[in-house]
Design a protein around this motif. Structure first.
Motif, PDB file in Angstrom:
ATOM      1  N   PRO A 183     -41.900  -2.292 -19.192  1.00 43.66           N
ATOM      2  CA  PRO A 183     -42.148  -2.341 -20.634  1.00 43.66           C
ATOM      3  C   PRO A 183     -41.057  -1.589 -21.411  1.00 43.66           C
ATOM      4  CG  PRO A 183     -44.120  -1.623 -19.447  1.00 43.66           C
ATOM      5  CD  PRO A 183     -43.003  -1.643 -18.461  1.00 43.66           C
TER       6      PRO A 183
ATOM      7  N   GLN B 266     -36.104  -9.510 -11.847  1.00 42.55           N
ATOM      8  CA  GLN B 266     -37.497  -9.687 -12.235  1.00 42.55           C
ATOM      9  C   GLN B 266     -38.198  -8.340 -12.363  1.00 42.55           C
ATOM     10  OE1 GLN B 266     -39.757 -12.161  -9.575  1.00 42.55           O
ATOM     11  NE2 GLN B 266     -41.664 -11.791 -10.656  1.00 42.55           N
ATOM     12  N   LEU B 267     -37.976  -7.456 -11.401  1.00 40.04           N
ATOM     13  CA  LEU B 267     -38.602  -6.131 -11.444  1.00 40.04           C
ATOM     14  C   LEU B 267     -38.132  -5.334 -12.657  1.00 40.04           C
ATOM     15  CD1 LEU B 267     -38.494  -5.211  -7.656  1.00 40.04           C
ATOM     16  CD2 LEU B 267     -40.521  -5.732  -9.022  1.00 40.04           C
TER      17      LEU B 267
ATOM     18  N   GLU C 270     -39.712  -6.622 -15.904  1.00 37.29           N
ATOM     19  CA  GLU C 270     -41.141  -6.344 -16.051  1.00 37.29           C
ATOM     20  C   GLU C 270     -41.427  -4.940 -16.566  1.00 37.29           C
ATOM     21  OE1 GLU C 270     -42.846  -7.233 -12.240  1.00 37.29           O
ATOM     22  OE2 GLU C 270     -42.626  -9.392 -12.521  1.00 37.29           O
TER      23      GLU C 270
ATOM     24  N   THR D  99     -34.977 -11.032  -7.470  1.00 37.48           N
ATOM     25  CA  THR D  99     -36.181 -10.195  -7.493  1.00 37.48           C
ATOM     26  C   THR D  99     -35.901  -8.876  -8.199  1.00 37.48           C
ATOM     27  OG1 THR D  99     -36.958 -11.184  -5.439  1.00 37.48           O
ATOM     28  CG2 THR D  99     -37.948  -9.092  -6.065  1.00 37.48           C
TER      29      THR D  99
END
Length: 83
Positions: free
Chosen positions: A31, A25-26, A29, A22
């Motif tokens: 940009p 993933q964070l 994400e 996780t």
């Protein structure tokens, strides 16, 4: 009328120790970042990979000292992931 173009520079995040999926993933994400997982590398193999590293994420396995930091000329942030 003149239009100015803006180039988005990608920031490189290098993760040197195991993180929860996780967390990856964070980070991915966000940009404008490129997350590199080098948790499987030893200290000597890690050093050449740090040349373009701007953000270093570590836990307790990787010792971040002057010798390692000498390989990170672009380094701006050292983050220690912990609970």
């Amino acid at each position: 009328m003149r239009i100015l173009e803006t180039t988005i520079m990608t920031k490189r995040i290098v993760v040197t120790d195991k993180l929860h999926p996780t967390a990856f993933q964070l980070l991915a994400e966000i940009p404008g970042v490129d997350v590199m997982d080098y948790s499987h590398l030893g200290s000597q193999d890690l050093k050449p990979k740090l040349t373009n590293c701007e953000i270093l994420v570590t836990r307790s396995s990787t010792q971040v000292g002057p010798e390692l930091m000498a390989h990170c000329p672009q380094l701006k942030v050292i983050a220690r992931a912990a609970v």
